[in-house]
Motif scaffolding. Sequence first.
Motif, PDB file in Angstrom:
ATOM      1  N   ALA A 166      11.354   3.228  -0.947  1.00 35.43           N
ATOM      2  CA  ALA A 166      11.384   4.328  -1.905  1.00 35.43           C
ATOM      3  C   ALA A 166      11.800   3.851  -3.295  1.00 35.43           C
ATOM      4  CB  ALA A 166      12.334   5.409  -1.419  1.00 35.43           C
ATOM      5  N   THR A 167      12.752   2.922  -3.370  1.00 30.13           N
ATOM      6  CA  THR A 167      13.239   2.455  -4.668  1.00 30.13           C
ATOM      7  C   THR A 167      12.230   1.548  -5.363  1.00 30.13           C
ATOM      8  OG1 THR A 167      14.438   0.686  -3.513  1.00 30.13           O
ATOM      9  CG2 THR A 167      15.678   2.665  -4.079  1.00 30.13           C
ATOM     10  N   GLN A 168      11.205   1.083  -4.646  1.00 28.03           N
ATOM     11  CA  GLN A 168      10.151   0.299  -5.295  1.00 28.03           C
ATOM     12  C   GLN A 168       9.327   1.188  -6.220  1.00 28.03           C
ATOM     13  OE1 GLN A 168       7.687  -1.988  -2.721  1.00 28.03           O
ATOM     14  NE2 GLN A 168       9.388  -3.096  -1.770  1.00 28.03           N
ATOM     15  N   ALA A 169       9.254   2.464  -5.886  1.00 29.48           N
ATOM     16  CA  ALA A 169       8.516   3.403  -6.730  1.00 29.48           C
ATOM     17  C   ALA A 169       9.476   3.929  -7.786  1.00 29.48           C
ATOM     18  CB  ALA A 169       7.954   4.528  -5.880  1.00 29.48           C
ATOM     19  N   TYR A 170       9.703   3.122  -8.831  1.00 30.26           N
ATOM     20  CA  TYR A 170      10.684   3.483  -9.854  1.00 30.26           C
ATOM     21  C   TYR A 170      10.094   4.511 -10.813  1.00 30.26           C
ATOM     22  CZ  TYR A 170      14.217   3.017 -13.434  1.00 30.26           C
ATOM     23  OH  TYR A 170      15.222   3.284 -14.323  1.00 30.26           O
ATOM     24  N   PRO A 171      10.806   5.560 -11.201  1.00 31.18           N
ATOM     25  CA  PRO A 171      12.141   5.888 -10.696  1.00 31.18           C
ATOM     26  C   PRO A 171      12.085   6.430  -9.274  1.00 31.18           C
ATOM     27  CG  PRO A 171      11.360   7.633 -12.109  1.00 31.18           C
ATOM     28  CD  PRO A 171      10.326   6.541 -12.183  1.00 31.18           C
ATOM     29  N   TYR A 172      13.233   6.495  -8.652  1.00 26.75           N
ATOM     30  CA  TYR A 172      13.351   6.915  -7.266  1.00 26.75           C
ATOM     31  C   TYR A 172      13.041   8.412  -7.178  1.00 26.75           C
ATOM     32  CZ  TYR A 172      15.792   7.533  -2.726  1.00 26.75           C
ATOM     33  OH  TYR A 172      16.132   7.829  -1.434  1.00 26.75           O
ATOM     34  N   THR A 173      11.783   8.729  -6.867  1.00 19.75           N
ATOM     35  CA  THR A 173      11.341  10.127  -6.917  1.00 19.75           C
ATOM     36  C   THR A 173      10.961  10.679  -5.550  1.00 19.75           C
ATOM     37  OG1 THR A 173       9.080   9.398  -7.362  1.00 19.75           O
ATOM     38  CG2 THR A 173      10.485   9.893  -9.265  1.00 19.75           C
ATOM     39  N   THR A 174      11.119   9.889  -4.497  1.00 18.89           N
ATOM     40  CA  THR A 174      10.687  10.321  -3.170  1.00 18.89           C
ATOM     41  C   THR A 174      11.893  10.533  -2.259  1.00 18.89           C
ATOM     42  OG1 THR A 174       8.710   8.963  -3.450  1.00 18.89           O
ATOM     43  CG2 THR A 174       9.159   9.803  -1.240  1.00 18.89           C
ATOM     44  N   PRO A 175      12.153  11.761  -1.841  1.00 20.49           N
ATOM     45  CA  PRO A 175      13.307  12.017  -0.972  1.00 20.49           C
ATOM     46  C   PRO A 175      13.100  11.457   0.431  1.00 20.49           C
ATOM     47  CG  PRO A 175      12.010  13.998  -1.206  1.00 20.49           C
ATOM     48  CD  PRO A 175      11.416  12.998  -2.143  1.00 20.49           C
TER      49      PRO A 175
ATOM     50  N   GLU B  33       0.833  -1.203   0.000  1.00 19.87           N
ATOM     51  CA  GLU B  33       0.000   0.000   0.000  1.00 19.87           C
ATOM     52  C   GLU B  33       0.869   1.255   0.000  1.00 19.87           C
ATOM     53  OE1 GLU B  33      -3.937  -1.522   2.468  1.00 19.87           O
ATOM     54  OE2 GLU B  33      -2.126  -0.928   3.548  1.00 19.87           O
ATOM     55  N   ALA B  34       1.954   1.230   0.793  1.00 25.28           N
ATOM     56  CA  ALA B  34       2.849   2.380   0.835  1.00 25.28           C
ATOM     57  C   ALA B  34       3.517   2.589  -0.511  1.00 25.28           C
ATOM     58  CB  ALA B  34       3.898   2.188   1.926  1.00 25.28           C
ATOM     59  N   ALA B  35       3.955   1.497  -1.147  1.00 22.08           N
ATOM     60  CA  ALA B  35       4.594   1.608  -2.455  1.00 22.08           C
ATOM     61  C   ALA B  35       3.620   2.160  -3.495  1.00 22.08           C
ATOM     62  CB  ALA B  35       5.115   0.237  -2.893  1.00 22.08           C
ATOM     63  N   LYS B  36       2.346   1.774  -3.396  1.00 25.84           N
ATOM     64  CA  LYS B  36       1.327   2.266  -4.332  1.00 25.84           C
ATOM     65  C   LYS B  36       1.149   3.773  -4.172  1.00 25.84           C
ATOM     66  CE  LYS B  36      -3.449   1.378  -5.828  1.00 25.84           C
ATOM     67  NZ  LYS B  36      -3.993   2.728  -5.623  1.00 25.84           N
ATOM     68  N   LEU B  37       1.089   4.239  -2.921  1.00 29.88           N
ATOM     69  CA  LEU B  37       0.955   5.672  -2.673  1.00 29.88           C
ATOM     70  C   LEU B  37       2.155   6.439  -3.217  1.00 29.88           C
ATOM     71  CD1 LEU B  37      -0.429   5.662   0.990  1.00 29.88           C
ATOM     72  CD2 LEU B  37      -1.693   6.241  -1.088  1.00 29.88           C
ATOM     73  N   LEU B  38       3.326   5.852  -3.058  1.00 30.47           N
ATOM     74  CA  LEU B  38       4.536   6.483  -3.593  1.00 30.47           C
ATOM     75  C   LEU B  38       4.472   6.567  -5.111  1.00 30.47           C
ATOM     76  CD1 LEU B  38       7.242   4.788  -1.351  1.00 30.47           C
ATOM     77  CD2 LEU B  38       6.733   7.223  -1.412  1.00 30.47           C
ATOM     78  N   SER B  39       4.084   5.466  -5.748  1.00 28.21           N
ATOM     79  CA  SER B  39       4.029   5.418  -7.212  1.00 28.21           C
ATOM     80  C   SER B  39       3.011   6.396  -7.764  1.00 28.21           C
ATOM     81  CB  SER B  39       3.689   3.991  -7.672  1.00 28.21           C
ATOM     82  OG  SER B  39       4.677   3.084  -7.248  1.00 28.21           O
ATOM     83  N   GLU B  40       1.933   6.625  -7.019  1.00 28.15           N
ATOM     84  CA  GLU B  40       0.883   7.533  -7.466  1.00 28.15           C
ATOM     85  C   GLU B  40       1.232   8.995  -7.177  1.00 28.15           C
ATOM     86  OE1 GLU B  40      -2.465   6.108  -5.324  1.00 28.15           O
ATOM     87  OE2 GLU B  40      -2.877   4.444  -6.721  1.00 28.15           O
ATOM     88  N   GLY B  41       2.371   9.228  -6.541  1.00 29.86           N
ATOM     89  CA  GLY B  41       2.780  10.590  -6.246  1.00 29.86           C
ATOM     90  C   GLY B  41       2.024  11.224  -5.100  1.00 29.86           C
ATOM     91  N   GLN B  42       1.375  10.403  -4.258  1.00 30.92           N
ATOM     92  CA  GLN B  42       0.602  10.948  -3.145  1.00 30.92           C
ATOM     93  C   GLN B  42       1.462  11.225  -1.919  1.00 30.92           C
ATOM     94  OE1 GLN B  42      -3.318   9.328  -2.329  1.00 30.92           O
ATOM     95  NE2 GLN B  42      -3.153   7.985  -4.117  1.00 30.92           N
ATOM     96  N   ILE B  43       2.704  10.775  -1.959  1.00 32.02           N
ATOM     97  CA  ILE B  43       3.631  11.007  -0.849  1.00 32.02           C
ATOM     98  C   ILE B  43       4.820  11.776  -1.390  1.00 32.02           C
ATOM     99  CG2 ILE B  43       5.210   9.906   0.774  1.00 32.02           C
ATOM    100  CD1 ILE B  43       3.167   7.652   1.024  1.00 32.02           C
ATOM    101  N   SER B  44       5.115  12.896  -0.771  1.00 33.28           N
ATOM    102  CA  SER B  44       6.177  13.745  -1.290  1.00 33.28           C
ATOM    103  C   SER B  44       7.503  13.554  -0.578  1.00 33.28           C
ATOM    104  CB  SER B  44       5.768  15.225  -1.183  1.00 33.28           C
ATOM    105  OG  SER B  44       5.458  15.558   0.159  1.00 33.28           O
TER     106      SER B  44
END
Length: 297
Positions: A59-68, A32-43
Motif C-alpha cells: 500500500a505504501t508503494q502507491a504514494y501517497p498512502y491512499t488505500t485503506p 502490477e498490484a502497485a500499478k493498480l493501486l497508483s491508478e486508483g483502481q483498487i479502493s
Amino acid sequence: MLQLAGVEVSEVWFGKFGRDEQRVANPISQAEAAKLLSEGQISAIYTQYLQTGYALELATQAYPYTTPIISFCYDLVNQMDAITAWTCSPVRHPSDIAVISSEEGYTALRKMFHYAGAGNSFQPADVKVIPLGTFQPSHNLTKESVRKCRGWDDDEIVYLWFGRFHDFYKADLIPLLLAFHKIITGADIPRARFVAMGSDETGKVDQLKSITKSLGIEEYCTWLPNATKTESDQCLVGADILVNVSDHIQETFGLVNIEAMANGLPVIAGDWNGFRNIIDDGITGLLVPTNFDASLL
C-alpha cells in the motif's frame, strides 16, 4: 500466488466493494498490484492478519498512502506481527481497520495494540467485532439412520468432541478422557460413548488411543482423525452433546459451537474467550471454568 518482499502470499485480496466489483490478485505481481493501486483502481486491501505487514508494504508503494487496509484477525496467534507493522508504518490511512470475531477477542486485541505503542493512533473505533457464521445443515440425515450406520446404540449418550488433535494448538484431551472414565465407571449412569473427530497432523490420536486402553475405556471411544465432510455431518447429527474444550488463545470465536447448535446439539464448553459470546450459560449450553483467561494477554 503473490510475491511480496520475496515471500509468497496467497491470502491477500484486492478489490472494490460492491456487487460485481471484486478484483482478485491471483496471480498478479507486486508491480502490477502497485500499478493498480497508483491508478486508483483498487479502493481497499483485504488481508488476513499474518499478511498485513506485506499489505502495508504494498500500500505504501502507491504514494501517497491512499488505500485503506482491512485486516481480519480471526485469531490472536502471531497477531503482534501485524500490529507491529501497523505501529511502524510511517502513516496510517484513516480507514484502516482490524476486524475480530468476538468481544473477548476485541479486548485482547486492544491490549496488544496498546502494548505495541499504537494505542493512541489505533483508536477503539478502528477495531470492529463481526461474529462468524455457519451454513444451515443441507443433508437429509436423521439421528436414527446415523446411529445405525455408525453402530451406536440408541440408548447410548454420545459425547462429541470436534477440533484439532493437538495439545498446543487446541487442547490437552487427557483431562476430558479422565472425566469420561468417571462417567463410564459411575453407578446408575446411562451408557455413554465418546466420539472425537478432527484434523490429526501429528499422529496424536495414536497416543490418545493408548491412554484409553490403559484406562480400560477404549471400547467406549470412537476416533475419527481427519474426518470427511460426510463423517462430520453424521457425528453432528448422531451425537447427543458437543463437548468443546480448548485452552488456546486462537479461540476468539468457536465456530464448532454454532455448527453443533445448527444441528440441534446442546454444548458443554470451556468458559473461554469467544465461547462466552456464543453460549448463554445454563440456557443454550453449559460453560465450564478454566484456569487461564485469554483477556490477560
